[in-house]
Design an enzyme around this catalytic site. Structure first.
Site, PDB file in Angstrom:
ATOM      1  N   ASP A  69       0.807  -1.219   0.000  1.00  0.00           N
ATOM      2  CA  ASP A  69       0.000   0.000   0.000  1.00  0.00           C
ATOM      3  C   ASP A  69       0.840   1.268   0.000  1.00  0.00           C
ATOM      4  OD1 ASP A  69       0.730  -0.964   2.571  1.00  0.00           O
ATOM      5  OD2 ASP A  69      -0.730   0.356   3.538  1.00  0.00           O
ATOM      6  N   GLU A 126      -0.445  -2.366   5.057  1.00  0.00           N
ATOM      7  CA  GLU A 126       0.533  -2.378   6.144  1.00  0.00           C
ATOM      8  C   GLU A 126       0.482  -1.098   6.954  1.00  0.00           C
ATOM      9  OE1 GLU A 126       3.796  -1.409   8.481  1.00  0.00           O
ATOM     10  OE2 GLU A 126       3.518  -0.369   6.569  1.00  0.00           O
TER      11      GLU A 126
END
Length: 377
Positions: A69, A126
């Site tokens: 991400d 994350e």
């Protein structure tokens, strides 16, 4: 394999950053690249996660993880591969992490040289500590059993290409807290008629700073930070409510429990002394990243096979930032390591940050050496 391919993957992924659990283009790109190598691909693990599996015959199974991400930041760089998604960018190097793991996958799938199998775990979300648990809840370790798991994160401020890790706590767990103080508001000209929550909040904030100084063992790292103060007052009105928000960092469960207990006690005690009341909300956001000794030894051997001995630090100072990899290490033993991104340049989570392409080859070689050492024929 040409390192140009790894650089191209990195730049392509940098152009399409996506926020946690929305990594649809990213996961399709990763799955497509793995599929083109002949790697078995499973999509949609934990929402947008991807797992690639390379089998080299009977033997042990290990996992390698990269995060996917981006961050809600507007990129300031003018490089040709800058973010094409307004307000989102890869400011933590996850584009580089994915590219290095794809490079290792290309090498391992084409050259072999190992027994057993390796699962390539591309994890969503994350940054907010949601992705690892999402993959676990979706049966990651039941569907893709692995004995050990390894991860690698770039680190600005460390010399480019250096590899560092340590046994035990490498990165801290993060908890968030909110203290809602209820007093009695009123006109600022008549303070005797109110229960003013502002000086109560000020006393609580100062008292919270004694928790680490006077309750936690000085040899044990811990942090308590107040980061927001909100009121429902006005310039000439004393508020009826103040909200304090903040976070804590720690490496051990007993310290985490102590911090929560003392925050509640301090808030309740100060409020009671002034005729106010409080409600404390305390949430666990990230697990601490605790490295297994055997896995660390394996990672250090692979690091020393990859770079010069002087470029490996096997006892780096712990860092009180948090990393979602810690949730995986609650389930399986493993090792998280840092790859130096260069001494100069912007820090992580800066709108000026960009991953250093010069360290891509080091990351690929580290992963390949790790797999071949851990899964020898």
């Amino acid at each position: 394999m040409s390192i140009d391919d790894v650089r191209r993957w990195r730049h392509d992924l940098h152009r399409i950053p996506e926020l946690g659990l929305r990594e649809h283009k990213t996961s399709e790109y990763v799955a497509g690249a793995l599929g083109a190598m002949g790697v078995a691909v499973t999509r949609g693990v934990g929402g947008t996660g991807v797992v690639g599996t390379i089998a080299g015959g009977p033997g042990r199974v290990i996992g390698l993880r990269a995060d996917m991400d981006g961050l809600p930041l507007q990129e300031r760089g003018d490089q040709a591969h800058r973010s094409g998604h307004d307000g989102v960018m890869h400011a933590c190097g996850h584009d580089g992490h994915m590219a290095m793991l794809l490079g290792a996958a290309r090498r391992l799938s084409a050259e072999g040289g190992f027994a057993g199998a390796v699962h390539l775990v591309f994890q969503p979300a994350e940054e907010h500590g949601l992705g690892a648990e999402a993959m676990i809840a979706d049966g990651l370790f039941e569907r893709f059993p692995m004995e050990t798991m390894f991860g690698l994160h770039n680190m600005p401020g460390q010399p480019a290409g250096t590899i560092s890790t340590r046994v035990g706590g490498l990165m801290a767990g993060e908890d968030n807290f909110e203290i809602r103080i209820a007093g009695r508001g009123g006109h600022a000209a008549r303070p005797q008629m109110v229960v003013d929550p502002i000086p109560i909040a000020a006393q609580i904030i100062l008292a919270l700073q004694t928790i680490v100084a006077r309750n936690v063992d000085p040899a044990e790292p811990a942090v308590v930070s107040c980061t927001e103060i909100l009121t429902d007052g006005a310039r000439n009105a004393i508020p009826g409510e103040v909200v304090i928000r903040g976070d804590t960092r720690s490496f051990r469960d007993d310290v985490r429990e102590l911090l929560e207990l003392r925050i509640r006690q301090v808030a309740d005690g100060v409020c009671a002394a002034h005729g106010a009341s409080s409600v404390v909300t305390y949430t666990h956001e990230f697990e601490p990243t605790i490295n297994d000794p055997v896995a660390v030894a394996a990672a250090v051997r692979a690091a020393r096979a990859t770079v010069a001995a002087g470029m490996v630090d096997d006892d780096v100072t712990p860092w009180t930032a948090s990393e979602d990899f810690g949730a995986f290490l609650r389930r399986v033993p493993g090792c998280f390591a840092m790859l130096g991104n260069g001494v100069d340049g912007p820090s992580l989570h800066s709108p000026d940050y960009d991953f250093n392409d010069d360290i891509l080859a080091t990351g690929v070689d580290y992963y390949v050496n790790l797999v071949r050492a851990e899964l020898p024929r």
